[in-house]
Structure formats: C-alpha cells, structure tokens
Design a protein around this motif. Structure first.
Motif, PDB file in Angstrom:
ATOM      1  N   ALA A  98       0.756  -1.240  -0.067  1.00 38.92           N
ATOM      2  CA  ALA A  98       0.118   0.131  -0.073  1.00 38.92           C
ATOM      3  C   ALA A  98       0.888   1.217   0.111  1.00 38.92           C
ATOM      4  N   SER A  99       1.946   1.335   0.724  1.00 44.21           N
ATOM      5  CA  SER A  99       2.846   2.454   0.858  1.00 44.21           C
ATOM      6  C   SER A  99       3.573   2.715  -0.592  1.00 44.21           C
ATOM      7  N   THR A 100       4.063   1.572  -1.136  1.00 44.28           N
ATOM      8  CA  THR A 100       4.636   1.690  -2.586  1.00 44.28           C
ATOM      9  C   THR A 100       3.706   2.179  -3.328  1.00 44.28           C
ATOM     10  N   ARG A 101       2.588   1.845  -3.278  1.00 39.21           N
ATOM     11  CA  ARG A 101       1.230   2.340  -4.185  1.00 39.21           C
ATOM     12  C   ARG A 101       0.980   3.750  -4.139  1.00 39.21           C
ATOM     13  N   ASP A 102       1.143   4.203  -3.066  1.00 39.97           N
ATOM     14  CA  ASP A 102       1.049   5.518  -2.601  1.00 39.97           C
ATOM     15  C   ASP A 102       1.995   6.685  -3.101  1.00 39.97           C
ATOM     16  N   VAL A 103       3.271   6.122  -2.843  1.00 43.09           N
ATOM     17  CA  VAL A 103       4.623   6.676  -3.213  1.00 43.09           C
ATOM     18  C   VAL A 103       4.274   7.076  -4.946  1.00 43.09           C
ATOM     19  N   VAL A 104       4.059   5.656  -5.603  1.00 46.56           N
ATOM     20  CA  VAL A 104       4.042   5.778  -7.086  1.00 46.56           C
ATOM     21  C   VAL A 104       2.796   6.915  -7.380  1.00 46.56           C
ATOM     22  N   GLY A 105       1.723   6.893  -6.709  1.00 46.00           N
ATOM     23  CA  GLY A 105       0.565   7.817  -6.767  1.00 46.00           C
ATOM     24  C   GLY A 105       1.065   9.244  -6.744  1.00 46.00           C
ATOM     25  N   GLN A 106       1.787   9.515  -5.781  1.00 43.36           N
ATOM     26  CA  GLN A 106       2.121  11.000  -5.402  1.00 43.36           C
ATOM     27  C   GLN A 106       3.303  11.165  -6.755  1.00 43.36           C
ATOM     28  N   PHE A 107       4.054  10.489  -6.793  1.00 36.32           N
ATOM     29  CA  PHE A 107       4.873  10.871  -8.013  1.00 36.32           C
ATOM     30  C   PHE A 107       4.286  10.978  -9.346  1.00 36.32           C
ATOM     31  N   VAL A 108       3.431  10.346  -9.634  1.00 41.14           N
ATOM     32  CA  VAL A 108       2.564  10.575 -10.894  1.00 41.14           C
ATOM     33  C   VAL A 108       1.940  11.698 -10.982  1.00 41.14           C
ATOM     34  N   HIS A 109       1.105  12.142  -9.585  1.00 38.82           N
ATOM     35  CA  HIS A 109       0.462  13.347  -9.562  1.00 38.82           C
ATOM     36  C   HIS A 109       1.544  14.562  -9.683  1.00 38.82           C
ATOM     37  N   ALA A 110       2.941  14.269  -9.427  1.00 34.40           N
ATOM     38  CA  ALA A 110       3.979  15.257  -9.533  1.00 34.40           C
ATOM     39  C   ALA A 110       4.362  15.523 -10.990  1.00 34.40           C
ATOM     40  N   LEU A 111       4.313  14.390 -11.458  1.00 40.69           N
ATOM     41  CA  LEU A 111       4.548  14.550 -12.919  1.00 40.69           C
ATOM     42  C   LEU A 111       3.604  15.121 -13.752  1.00 40.69           C
ATOM     43  N   TYR A 112       2.166  15.045 -13.207  1.00 38.27           N
ATOM     44  CA  TYR A 112       0.974  15.623 -14.231  1.00 38.27           C
ATOM     45  C   TYR A 112       1.143  17.151 -13.756  1.00 38.27           C
ATOM     46  N   GLY A 113       1.417  17.401 -12.601  1.00 39.68           N
ATOM     47  CA  GLY A 113       1.441  18.995 -12.091  1.00 39.68           C
ATOM     48  C   GLY A 113       2.658  19.822 -12.876  1.00 39.68           C
ATOM     49  N   SER A 114       3.983  19.009 -13.305  1.00 38.99           N
ATOM     50  CA  SER A 114       5.046  19.650 -13.813  1.00 38.99           C
ATOM     51  C   SER A 114       4.685  19.943 -15.205  1.00 38.99           C
ATOM     52  N   ALA A 115       4.190  18.706 -15.799  1.00 29.59           N
ATOM     53  CA  ALA A 115       3.707  18.578 -17.265  1.00 29.59           C
ATOM     54  C   ALA A 115       2.593  20.045 -17.750  1.00 29.59           C
ATOM     55  N   VAL A 116       1.752  20.138 -16.410  1.00 24.81           N
ATOM     56  CA  VAL A 116       0.687  21.327 -16.592  1.00 24.81           C
ATOM     57  C   VAL A 116       1.505  22.428 -16.930  1.00 24.81           C
ATOM     58  N   LEU A 117       2.408  22.636 -15.673  1.00 22.53           N
ATOM     59  CA  LEU A 117       3.218  23.928 -15.800  1.00 22.53           C
ATOM     60  C   LEU A 117       3.874  24.017 -16.805  1.00 22.53           C
ATOM     61  N   LEU A 118       4.706  23.009 -17.598  1.00 21.50           N
ATOM     62  CA  LEU A 118       5.658  23.384 -18.708  1.00 21.50           C
ATOM     63  C   LEU A 118       4.406  23.420 -19.990  1.00 21.50           C
ATOM     64  N   GLY A 119       3.343  22.812 -19.844  1.00 19.83           N
ATOM     65  CA  GLY A 119       2.450  23.274 -21.230  1.00 19.83           C
ATOM     66  C   GLY A 119       2.007  24.673 -21.205  1.00 19.83           C
ATOM     67  N   LEU A 120       1.828  25.086 -19.814  1.00 23.38           N
ATOM     68  CA  LEU A 120       1.224  26.801 -19.553  1.00 23.38           C
ATOM     69  C   LEU A 120       2.596  27.418 -19.892  1.00 23.38           C
ATOM     70  N   LEU A 121       3.778  26.996 -19.618  1.00 22.43           N
ATOM     71  CA  LEU A 121       4.773  27.834 -20.030  1.00 22.43           C
ATOM     72  C   LEU A 121       5.246  28.152 -21.557  1.00 22.43           C
ATOM     73  N   ALA A 122       4.868  26.772 -22.267  1.00 24.07           N
ATOM     74  CA  ALA A 122       4.978  26.628 -23.755  1.00 24.07           C
ATOM     75  C   ALA A 122       3.949  27.328 -24.333  1.00 24.07           C
ATOM     76  N   VAL A 123       2.654  27.565 -23.877  1.00 22.98           N
ATOM     77  CA  VAL A 123       1.692  28.555 -24.231  1.00 22.98           C
ATOM     78  C   VAL A 123       1.794  29.835 -24.412  1.00 22.98           C
ATOM     79  N   TYR A 124       2.473  30.312 -23.223  1.00 21.70           N
ATOM     80  CA  TYR A 124       2.998  31.952 -23.034  1.00 21.70           C
ATOM     81  C   TYR A 124       4.117  32.038 -24.030  1.00 21.70           C
ATOM     82  N   TRP A 125       5.107  31.305 -24.251  1.00 19.33           N
ATOM     83  CA  TRP A 125       6.139  31.272 -25.134  1.00 19.33           C
ATOM     84  C   TRP A 125       5.543  31.515 -26.507  1.00 19.33           C
ATOM     85  N   PHE A 126       4.592  30.833 -27.001  1.00 18.32           N
ATOM     86  CA  PHE A 126       4.156  30.697 -28.143  1.00 18.32           C
ATOM     87  C   PHE A 126       3.473  31.921 -28.429  1.00 18.32           C
TER      88      PHE A 126
END
Length: 171
Positions: free
Chosen positions: A56-84
């Motif tokens: 259960a702890s391993t699944r939780d850590v992987v889940g938190q890491f995946v959420h961090a990846l989604y958040g990072s992808a959103v922020l980079l996407g917003l930066l790309a839109v701003y630069w375009f």
C-alpha cells in the motif's frame, strides 16, 4: 548624431520588476524546499511493518510521484503556451523587447533580422517546453504500468484470506 554613433538603443530595466523578482526567487526556493521537506516526512511516516502495508505504501508513493509528473507537465504546458503567444506578439511588434515590457535587467532593443532570430528562439523554446510537457505526461501515464509489470507482487489485487469463506465455521 545617428543611432550608429550613439550606440544601440537600450530598453531600461524596471526597478519594481527587479524588486518583485528579488522577492519571488527566494519564495520559489522556499516552496521547493518545503515540498521536499513535506515529501521526506511523508516517506518517513509510511507504514511498512507488513507486506500488505509495504504494498500500500509503495502504491501511495508511486501515486504521489505520478501526481507530481502531471503537475509538472501542466506547468510546462502553460509555459509553452505563454512562449508561443510571446513569439506571436514579438513577430507582430516593430521591436523587441516590446515597449510596454517591464524588464528586470537592461536589454538592447532588437529590430529586423535580430528580432526575427529572437522570435525563432522563442518559438523553439516553446516547442521544447511542449515536448518536455508531453514527455512528462507520457511518463505519468506509463510509469505505473511499467512498475506494475516489473513488480507484479506489489500491484496484484489483494488475495482473500485463506479462511475468509469459512468465517465462523470450525471444522
């Protein structure tokens, strides 16, 4: 006196923008350090006494890491839109930096071919940020599947207890 004799035109820095940057940079570093401190505390408090808790702890850590990846992808996407959008505005303007831009450092005003090179660099930066956002998004989608295939014992559905059907029944 011509512009060549006077030197290149310079867009002066805005002192208020410089002060804002000097306040935001330490705040951003503090937020990152706070997140690292929180995640370290989170990892320290995960229950790992039994195999079931470890799964259960391993699944939780992987889940938190995946959420961090989604958040990072959103922020980079917003930066790309701003630069375009910035590249589009620079291309339409007679000079770069744009007259209304508030800079935190002095910058030489670019026109003609130099301005077009800046538009190109801005668009390339936007494309790289968008590619990085897509890579993070793909990683966030594929990472749990890859971990589950490499470590099936961690991600297999919980097996029922050996005598769960015989509860209350003694042979």
């Amino acid at each position: 006196m011509s512009e060549a004799e006077a030197g290149p035109a310079v867009h002066k820095a805005d002192p208020a923008a410089r002060r804002k940057l000097l306040l935001l940079a330490p705040a951003g570093i503090a937020v990152l350090l706070g997140l690292a401190w929180w995640f370290n505390g989170y990892l320290d408090t995960l229950p790992v006494e039994s195999a079931q808790q470890m799964r259960a702890s391993t699944r939780d850590v992987v889940g938190q890491f995946v959420h961090a990846l989604y958040g990072s992808a959103v922020l980079l996407g917003l930066l790309a839109v701003y630069w375009f959008q910035l590249g589009r505005r620079i291309a339409a303007a007679p000079q770069y930096p744009l007259p209304q831009m508030r800079l935190f450092h002095d910058m030489r005003i670019l026109r003609g071919a130099a301005k077009r090179r800046q538009v190109f660099r801005t668009r390339i930066s936007a494309a790289v940020a968008l590619a990085a956002a897509l890579a993070l998004l793909c990683t966030a989608v594929m990472l749990p599947r890859r971990i589950a295939s490499q470590y099936p014992i961690v991600f297999q559905p919980e097996a029922p207890a050996a005598n769960s059907g015989a509860a209350g029944h003694t042979p």
